[in-house]
Design a protein around this motif. Structure first.
Motif, PDB file in Angstrom:
ATOM      1  N   THR A 396     -38.359  51.936 -44.711  1.00  0.00           N
ATOM      2  CA  THR A 396     -38.350  51.370 -43.368  1.00  0.00           C
ATOM      3  C   THR A 396     -36.919  51.090 -42.913  1.00  0.00           C
ATOM      4  N   GLU A 397     -36.770  50.884 -41.618  1.00  0.00           N
ATOM      5  CA  GLU A 397     -35.451  50.567 -41.070  1.00  0.00           C
ATOM      6  C   GLU A 397     -34.926  49.251 -41.648  1.00  0.00           C
ATOM      7  N   ASP A 398     -35.812  48.264 -41.791  1.00  0.00           N
ATOM      8  CA  ASP A 398     -35.392  46.986 -42.355  1.00  0.00           C
ATOM      9  C   ASP A 398     -34.948  47.136 -43.802  1.00  0.00           C
ATOM     10  N   GLU A 399     -35.657  47.949 -44.571  1.00  0.00           N
ATOM     11  CA  GLU A 399     -35.270  48.177 -45.964  1.00  0.00           C
ATOM     12  C   GLU A 399     -33.938  48.903 -46.043  1.00  0.00           C
ATOM     13  N   LEU A 400     -33.731  49.845 -45.132  1.00  0.00           N
ATOM     14  CA  LEU A 400     -32.457  50.552 -45.106  1.00  0.00           C
ATOM     15  C   LEU A 400     -31.314  49.582 -44.798  1.00  0.00           C
ATOM     16  N   ASP A 401     -31.522  48.710 -43.824  1.00  0.00           N
ATOM     17  CA  ASP A 401     -30.494  47.714 -43.500  1.00  0.00           C
ATOM     18  C   ASP A 401     -30.217  46.807 -44.696  1.00  0.00           C
ATOM     19  N   GLU A 402     -31.284  46.388 -45.370  1.00  0.00           N
ATOM     20  CA  GLU A 402     -31.131  45.533 -46.545  1.00  0.00           C
ATOM     21  C   GLU A 402     -30.317  46.230 -47.627  1.00  0.00           C
ATOM     22  N   GLY A 403     -30.627  47.486 -47.879  1.00  0.00           N
ATOM     23  CA  GLY A 403     -29.910  48.232 -48.915  1.00  0.00           C
ATOM     24  C   GLY A 403     -28.448  48.448 -48.567  1.00  0.00           C
ATOM     25  N   LEU A 404     -28.176  48.780 -47.312  1.00  0.00           N
ATOM     26  CA  LEU A 404     -26.795  49.012 -46.902  1.00  0.00           C
ATOM     27  C   LEU A 404     -25.976  47.723 -46.954  1.00  0.00           C
ATOM     28  N   ALA A 405     -26.625  46.604 -46.667  1.00  0.00           N
ATOM     29  CA  ALA A 405     -25.920  45.321 -46.777  1.00  0.00           C
ATOM     30  C   ALA A 405     -25.537  45.046 -48.227  1.00  0.00           C
ATOM     31  N   ILE A 406     -26.423  45.401 -49.151  1.00  0.00           N
ATOM     32  CA  ILE A 406     -26.105  45.215 -50.570  1.00  0.00           C
ATOM     33  C   ILE A 406     -24.986  46.153 -51.001  1.00  0.00           C
ATOM     34  N   VAL A 407     -25.026  47.403 -50.537  1.00  0.00           N
ATOM     35  CA  VAL A 407     -23.954  48.346 -50.854  1.00  0.00           C
ATOM     36  C   VAL A 407     -22.620  47.789 -50.389  1.00  0.00           C
ATOM     37  N   THR A 408     -22.593  47.283 -49.170  1.00  0.00           N
ATOM     38  CA  THR A 408     -21.359  46.718 -48.632  1.00  0.00           C
ATOM     39  C   THR A 408     -20.880  45.544 -49.477  1.00  0.00           C
ATOM     40  N   ASP A 409     -21.796  44.655 -49.823  1.00  0.00           N
ATOM     41  CA  ASP A 409     -21.442  43.494 -50.634  1.00  0.00           C
ATOM     42  C   ASP A 409     -20.916  43.932 -51.998  1.00  0.00           C
ATOM     43  N   ALA A 410     -21.562  44.939 -52.598  1.00  0.00           N
ATOM     44  CA  ALA A 410     -21.138  45.421 -53.916  1.00  0.00           C
ATOM     45  C   ALA A 410     -19.742  46.033 -53.865  1.00  0.00           C
ATOM     46  N   VAL A 411     -19.472  46.798 -52.821  1.00  0.00           N
ATOM     47  CA  VAL A 411     -18.138  47.408 -52.672  1.00  0.00           C
ATOM     48  C   VAL A 411     -17.072  46.329 -52.478  1.00  0.00           C
TER      49      VAL A 411
END
Length: 418
Positions: A396-411
């Protein structure tokens, strides 16, 4: 956890990056035995394009098993196989103007590749195969011979012969004309290159670093093969079944390969299944010349048929995949600009995306940080320098946003050393 350390071989790999015991999975999430939820940007290395346990596939599978449908069938005729073949022709082949015969090899991508290589050699009477730098085609000996990664090749323990590597698209960062070396050695009687039976290529190199080939490069490759009487094999094991948008990853380049290898998400449910598609005139097999005990996985035929009917009778999934891929590309581009000291490079096509790190070891650290925040990702590339984003196409779009936020935080975690 001790049973795995005590009894399972040291060859295990993914579990070392994700040291928990998973119990259930649905859609884009897995849950461990302690109840912790993890968002999936791995998707079974491309096996779960429709997510975990998709309901539209689960019910037909359960119904089939409950009525005692044939489960193991080798290559005997069954209703499950007939329904899959009919649906595959109507939903996939005919709308794309493709006249392919369908072979069921053993149920893995590597077996599909082995079968394709054998068939190409049988058709042409030649031994040599051309592969490309950073390619990955599987872990069996024939597939390893056309694979680029030195660590994986080293595991063979024997010489890997009858394959010659050529530069993949953009291998020289655009400084060398396409196919300059390849065409030169083909035309030069002193080059020592044996006449190739086939070229095998991925349109996006997944394990090799999420390297996308341009449409014009793939089209030029197809034309080169045609001029020299070389068969073109597209390995669509990881990038097919909608991963880049269209059902086949080569559609955007307007080419028709001689042979196509499919596996991973073709069953739609994580059940083992593989196909080799060949132009009708290339079906030169003798009965039983290539076979396998599990080439008739009928439960996989059932879920594959259901997946085609659910997801491929219109273009909604394809459009959604392309749109989500563009969102990821935009996000990764902004992230690369914001974290410029890390020398980040966004890569990929569709929902096969990567973020290459200038310092290779930081990609693994970023994936570890993502796992600690509830996101499953793996690395790719010859030095594991790429964070690889392969979410389910149905995320879902919300799941995609959640995942990308984690990627950003991890980087950012890696960038700051936090």
């Amino acid at each position: 956890m001790t049973i795995f350390d005590e009894l399972e071989s040291e060859v295990r790999s993914y579990c070392r990056s994700w040291p928990v015991v998973f119990d259930t999975a649905i859609g884009s999430r897995l849950t461990d035995v302690d109840g912790n939820s993890y968002l999936d940007f791995f998707a079974g290395a491309g096996t779960l394009n429709y997510g975990h346990n998709p309901p539209a596939l689960k019910k037909p599978l359960i119904d089939y098993l409950q009525r005692d449908g044939v489960t193991h069938g080798l290559d005997i005729h069954t209703t499950a196989k007939a329904e899959f073949l009919q649906t595959f022709r109507e939903v996939v082949l005919e709308p794309r103007g493709l006249d392919y015969k369908v072979q069921f090899p053993g149920p893995t991508g590597a077996n599909a590749v082995e079968s394709a290589l054998k068939l190409a050699r049988k058709i042409t009477g030649r031994e040599a195969v051309i592969n490309f730098t950073n390619a990955f085609h599987g872990m069996t000996l024939g597939a390893l011979s056309v694979t680029g990664n030195s660590m994986k090749r080293g595991g063979a323990g024997v010489p890997l012969v009858h394959a010659t590597p050529m530069p993949y698209d953009n291998y020289f960062d655009g400084t060398v004309p396409d196919f300059l070396w390849f065409e030169r050695v083909l035309d030069d009687q002193g080059s020592s290159l044996n006449d190739p039976a086939a070229v095998i290529v991925e349109t996006v190199q997944g394990e090799g670093g999420v390297n996308p080939a341009r449409a014009e490069w793939l089209h030029g490759l197809a034309e080169l093969c045609k001029r020299h009487g070389i068969l073109l094999i597209v390995d669509d094991v990881q990038m097919g079944i909608g991963r880049t948008g269209p059902f086949f990853s080569f559609e955007f380049a307007d080419i028709q390969p001689d042979i196509v290898c499919l596996s991973k998400s073709i069953s739609g449910y994580g059940l083992p299944m593989a196909l080799v598609l060949m132009k009708r005139e290339h079906d030169e097999w003798d009965p039983g010349e290539h076979n396998g005990t599990f080439r008739g996985n009928n439960p996989a035929f059932v879920t594959a048929t259901a997946a085609l009917r659910e997801y491929w009778t219109d273009d909604m999934l394809e459009k959604g995949t392309i749109a989500k891929g563009e969102r990821i590309e935009e996000h990764l581009s902004r992230l690369a600009e914001a974290a410029s000291p890390l020398e980040l490079t966004p890569k990929g096509r569709g929902l096969a995306r990567g973020l290459a790190f200038g310092q290779a070891e930081l990609a693994g650290k970023a994936c570890t940080a993502a796992f600690e925040r509830g996101l499953l990702m793996e690395t790719a590339g010859p030095c594991d320098e790429v964070m690889k984003l392969m979410p389910p196409l149905t995320m879902t779009e919300d799941e995609l946003d959640e995942g990308l936020a984690i990627v950003t935080d991890a980087v950012h975690c890696v960038a700051t050393g936090a």
